[in-house]
Design a protein around this motif. Structure first.
Motif, PDB file in Angstrom:
ATOM      1  N   GLU A  80     -61.021  -2.071 -27.924  1.00 54.54           N
ATOM      2  CA  GLU A  80     -59.961  -1.754 -26.975  1.00 54.54           C
ATOM      3  C   GLU A  80     -58.610  -1.936 -27.678  1.00 54.54           C
ATOM      4  O   GLU A  80     -58.371  -2.952 -28.324  1.00 54.54           O
ATOM      5  CB  GLU A  80     -60.017  -2.666 -25.750  1.00 54.54           C
ATOM      6  CG  GLU A  80     -61.023  -2.225 -24.717  1.00 54.54           C
ATOM      7  CD  GLU A  80     -60.884  -3.015 -23.422  1.00 54.54           C
ATOM      8  OE1 GLU A  80     -61.574  -2.676 -22.456  1.00 54.54           O
ATOM      9  OE2 GLU A  80     -60.074  -3.974 -23.371  1.00 54.54           O
ATOM     10  N   GLN A 135     -51.228  -1.136 -25.914  1.00 53.69           N
ATOM     11  CA  GLN A 135     -50.294  -0.020 -25.849  1.00 53.69           C
ATOM     12  C   GLN A 135     -49.656   0.230 -27.221  1.00 53.69           C
ATOM     13  O   GLN A 135     -49.164  -0.672 -27.875  1.00 53.69           O
ATOM     14  CB  GLN A 135     -49.218  -0.280 -24.810  1.00 53.69           C
ATOM     15  CG  GLN A 135     -48.355   0.931 -24.532  1.00 53.69           C
ATOM     16  CD  GLN A 135     -47.559   0.786 -23.254  1.00 53.69           C
ATOM     17  OE1 GLN A 135     -47.457  -0.304 -22.697  1.00 53.69           O
ATOM     18  NE2 GLN A 135     -46.995   1.877 -22.776  1.00 53.69           N
ATOM     19  N   GLY A 175     -58.556   2.712 -24.920  1.00 55.38           N
ATOM     20  CA  GLY A 175     -57.363   1.969 -24.547  1.00 55.38           C
ATOM     21  C   GLY A 175     -57.671   0.903 -23.513  1.00 55.38           C
ATOM     22  O   GLY A 175     -58.610   1.031 -22.714  1.00 55.38           O
ATOM     23  N   PHE A 193     -52.308   5.984 -24.000  1.00 57.15           N
ATOM     24  CA  PHE A 193     -51.998   4.565 -23.880  1.00 57.15           C
ATOM     25  C   PHE A 193     -51.853   3.926 -25.253  1.00 57.15           C
ATOM     26  O   PHE A 193     -50.959   3.119 -25.487  1.00 57.15           O
ATOM     27  CB  PHE A 193     -53.084   3.843 -23.080  1.00 57.15           C
ATOM     28  CG  PHE A 193     -52.805   2.379 -22.913  1.00 57.15           C
ATOM     29  CD1 PHE A 193     -51.858   1.940 -21.991  1.00 57.15           C
ATOM     30  CD2 PHE A 193     -53.454   1.426 -23.701  1.00 57.15           C
ATOM     31  CE1 PHE A 193     -51.575   0.580 -21.856  1.00 57.15           C
ATOM     32  CE2 PHE A 193     -53.176   0.080 -23.575  1.00 57.15           C
ATOM     33  CZ  PHE A 193     -52.237  -0.344 -22.632  1.00 57.15           C
ATOM     34  N   TRP A 194     -52.736   4.298 -26.183  1.00 58.06           N
ATOM     35  CA  TRP A 194     -52.612   3.756 -27.538  1.00 58.06           C
ATOM     36  C   TRP A 194     -52.322   4.895 -28.517  1.00 58.06           C
ATOM     37  O   TRP A 194     -52.402   6.068 -28.163  1.00 58.06           O
ATOM     38  CB  TRP A 194     -53.834   2.936 -27.940  1.00 58.06           C
ATOM     39  CG  TRP A 194     -55.166   3.644 -27.953  1.00 58.06           C
ATOM     40  CD1 TRP A 194     -55.834   4.138 -26.887  1.00 58.06           C
ATOM     41  CD2 TRP A 194     -55.960   3.916 -29.110  1.00 58.06           C
ATOM     42  NE1 TRP A 194     -57.023   4.703 -27.292  1.00 58.06           N
ATOM     43  CE2 TRP A 194     -57.134   4.575 -28.655  1.00 58.06           C
ATOM     44  CE3 TRP A 194     -55.831   3.664 -30.474  1.00 58.06           C
ATOM     45  CZ2 TRP A 194     -58.141   4.995 -29.517  1.00 58.06           C
ATOM     46  CZ3 TRP A 194     -56.844   4.073 -31.337  1.00 58.06           C
ATOM     47  CH2 TRP A 194     -57.973   4.720 -30.856  1.00 58.06           C
ATOM     48  N   TYR A 225     -58.186   8.278 -24.847  1.00 60.32           N
ATOM     49  CA  TYR A 225     -56.964   7.693 -24.265  1.00 60.32           C
ATOM     50  C   TYR A 225     -55.893   7.366 -25.303  1.00 60.32           C
ATOM     51  O   TYR A 225     -55.038   6.512 -25.072  1.00 60.32           O
ATOM     52  CB  TYR A 225     -57.307   6.448 -23.442  1.00 60.32           C
ATOM     53  CG  TYR A 225     -58.249   6.730 -22.301  1.00 60.32           C
ATOM     54  CD1 TYR A 225     -57.855   7.540 -21.240  1.00 60.32           C
ATOM     55  CD2 TYR A 225     -59.546   6.218 -22.303  1.00 60.32           C
ATOM     56  CE1 TYR A 225     -58.734   7.822 -20.198  1.00 60.32           C
ATOM     57  CE2 TYR A 225     -60.424   6.494 -21.262  1.00 60.32           C
ATOM     58  CZ  TYR A 225     -60.012   7.300 -20.219  1.00 60.32           C
ATOM     59  OH  TYR A 225     -60.876   7.593 -19.195  1.00 60.32           O
ATOM     60  N   ALA A 226     -55.915   8.046 -26.424  1.00 60.69           N
ATOM     61  CA  ALA A 226     -54.924   7.796 -27.483  1.00 60.69           C
ATOM     62  C   ALA A 226     -53.910   8.941 -27.521  1.00 60.69           C
ATOM     63  O   ALA A 226     -53.796   9.736 -26.590  1.00 60.69           O
ATOM     64  CB  ALA A 226     -55.628   7.624 -28.819  1.00 60.69           C
TER      65      ALA A 226
END
Length: 632
Positions: A120, A123, A149, A156-157, A179-180
């Motif tokens: 995980e 941010q 993330g 988010f990342w 989610y990057a």
């Protein structure tokens, strides 16, 4: 998280033992790192970070490729937080749950994530692989590596950036990256961001899933990397993938691209360079390719069946001195198109000196919107300019292009066009007079189509040729000097603009044989369709092959073709210093702005069975003494 198996120490996020200088000396480049979570989880019956079920409750359909399917959040009792020192010199993460809260750099050795590793990211956190380091993931379809993330939102990342040198090896297997794409790795341009950014090195993706990423699931905007993408799913990203043109050949046909905001693979070029520099083949990825910058071919390119390449406004594909071929097999086969369905939506395809084009079952549409060389006539769906070009079009569809569907400026081009369809182009083709013979009789033309013939002092017909009787006329915008035998077949129509003369060249083997006997008539006429709007046909040579039989010659006699008023006629047999020879039989000569036929005492005219009407002066003008021939 444990060190090398010879090092019994265990480190977790809350209690990290300081490493001594001796310890660092003993440390090997590839350390094995196991989160203390593993032992704790096993103790409570969680089997480490066991991953099963549907990840985050997703309702996405299963991928068609064998990429890992959606998986549940691991049952992580705790996480091991990684710091920069954990990755220095390379490391191996064994199955377990980890967190990364910043940008960690891998500059030496190889970072390996084994099957079942779950990471995980906080941010704007991420992994940056550079220098001579390497990055590999060894997930399986049932136990993938997951990079995600801490918050399940796009961007988010930051993601993973592979920016190692030519010796750096990056190998991703059965991995989910999601989610990057939230931040740029450097500079201000969006191409420097995405879930997975491949800037250099060697990168191989197999069984990877890139999903829910901002900007793009995959970005490889520079020509430096050696990229291979196979058996990979790219889904639910803002943009699926953006790659340099020289890397497109590394994209296999077994990938799945679906449910992205924009489902296409964008072809780009970082730093303004978008050159295909290595010989390669582009296969069908299931979605279209979108070229947002000009693609220059400096190496051979083959495009396989079912591939669609869509080009942005003013963007084109240029081939100089290389082979550019397509292997369509039916239907549309291979398609080159623009971003809108109207003429001039993109620049088109350019073939320069020494190039070979071999297009089979290929559709070229909506091009011709931008000049290639600065001159207005350097436009077209396909523009061929320069010597020693070989161009073959077999079962192609050329439609909706500005200026011309196919335009060939050079008489040194070896052109072959077989069973193609031309429709809704400004001109079906614009061809140097010497290459018109490359059209076989099997073409299909839409209404209002024509074949433009480029002629004049520098574009003489110097090779023997046959012009077939198409449903579309040949159209001359300049004089046509015929210095070699020209055969015009039944059914052909040749239209001439104002001031145009068709003539056999003095001192050459030129002849015009237009014999429509027993079949459809041949017509020579003006584009305007009114009397006296082009000059006419002038026979200067003494060839017995100069024949007009069962033809219509009309609307000529605009200007004098040779000196005096006698040379103003639909058909002139020139006799001053020459022995103009022709046979004119069973033809119609009409609507001349002056004479119908004009000949002199040194001419050899054979005529009979002709009809005359609407000629302003004499139907048959003889410039010698006595009575001329009755050609009716």
């Amino acid at each position: 998280m444990t060190r090398n198996r010879d090092d019994p120490r265990t480190i977790d996020a809350s209690n990290r033992t300081r490493e001594t200088a001796d310890d660092r000396t003993r440390r090997v480049n590839r350390r094995r790192v196991l989160g203390s979570l593993g032992a704790t989880a096993v103790a409570v019956g969680l089997s480490g970070c066991q991953i099963d079920g549907d990840l985050f409750g997703s309702t996405e359909s299963a991928p068609t490729a064998d990429a890992p399917t959606d998986s549940a959040t691991p049952n992580c009792g705790s996480f091991t937080t990684l710091s920069q020192s954990d990755l220095d010199g390379g490391a191996t993460l064994e199955k377990g749950c980890y967190r990364i809260d910043g940008i960690l750099e891998v500059t030496d050795g190889t970072l390996t994530l084994e099957a079942g590793v779950y990471v995980e990211f906080g941010q704007d956190a991420g992994i940056h692989v550079e220098s001579d380091a390497g990055f590999e993931t060894t997930g399986t379809t049932s136990d993938p590596v997951i990079l995600t993330g801490q918050t399940r939102t796009r961007g988010f990342w930051r993601g993973v950036r592979l920016n190692n040198g030519p010796t750096g090896q990056n190998d991703l297997r059965n991995t989910i990256l999601e989610y990057a794409g939230g931040g740029k790795w450097h500079g201000a341009y969006a191409i420097r961001s995405g879930g997975l950014l491949v800037s250099s090195g060697t990168a191989s993706l197999d069984g990877v899933t890139l999903r829910y990423n901002e900007r793009a699931g995959l970005r490889a905007p520079y020509e430096d990397p050696d990229l291979t993408v196979a058996n990979t799913r790219i889904a639910s990203n803002e943009l699926s993938a953006q790659v340099h043109s020289d890397l497109v050949g590394g994209i296999a046909a077994d990938n799945t691209v679906e449910n992205n905001d924009t489902d296409r693979i964008t072809i780009t070029g970082g730093g303004g360079q978008n050159t295909v520099g290595t010989s390669q083949t582009w296969v069908d990825p299931g979605v279209e390719y979108y070229a947002e910058k000009d693609v220059r071919l400096a190496a051979d390119l083959t495009v396989e069946e079912n591939v669609t390449v869509q080009c942005a406004e003013k963007v084109g594909i240029e081939a100089d001195g290389v082979t550019f071929e397509t292997n369509g097999s039916g239907g549309d086969g291979v398609v080159f198109t623009g971003s809108r369905d109207s003429p001039g939506a993109w620049q088109g395809i350019f073939a320069g000196k020494g190039a070979t084009l071999d297009f089979v079952h290929t559709r070229v549409e909506y091009a011709g919107g931008e000049m290639w060389t600065g001159a207005d006539d350097s436009r077209g769906g396909v523009l061929i300019r320069g010597g020693n070009v070989t161009a073959t079009f077999d079962h192609c569809i050329v439609t909706g292009n500005g200026t011309a569907g196919i335009k060939v400026d050079s008489g040194g081009t070896d052109l072959t066009v077989t069973e193609c369809i031309f429709s809704d182009n400004a001109a079906a083709l614009q061809l140097h007079a010497n290459v018109v013979d490359g059209l076989d009789e099997s073409q299909t033309f839409g209404s209002d189509s024509y074949v433009g013939v480029q002629s004049g002092p520098q574009t003489r017909l110097t090779d023997a040729a046959t012009w077939h009787g198409f449903d579309a006329p040949y159209r001359l915008s300049r004089n046509l000097p015929v210095d070699a035998p020209l055969t015009v077949e039944p059914g052909a129509t040749i239209e001439a603009h104002q001031d145009v003369t068709i003539f056999t060249g003095s001192g050459t083997d030129g002849s015009i044989n237009a014999d429509g006997s027993g079949s459809s008539r041949i017509t020579f006429t003006g584009v305007d369709g009114t009397p006296g709007t082009w000059n006419g046909i002038s026979f200067i040579t003494g060839s017995a092959d100069n024949v007009l039989r069962n033809v219509v010659v009309e609307n000529a006699g605009q200007n004098r073709m040779r000196g005096g008023e006698h040379s103003q006629a639909c058909v002139l047999l020139y006799s001053f210093g020459h022995t103009g020879t022709a046979t004119i039989e069973n033809s119609t000569i009409r609507d001349s702005g002056y004479h119908g036929i004009s000949y002199g005492p040194n001419s050899n005219l054979t005529c009979g069975g002709n009809q005359f009407s609407g000629n302003a002066k004499q139907d048959v003008k003889f410039t010698g003494n006595g009575v001329g021939k009755d050609c009716t």
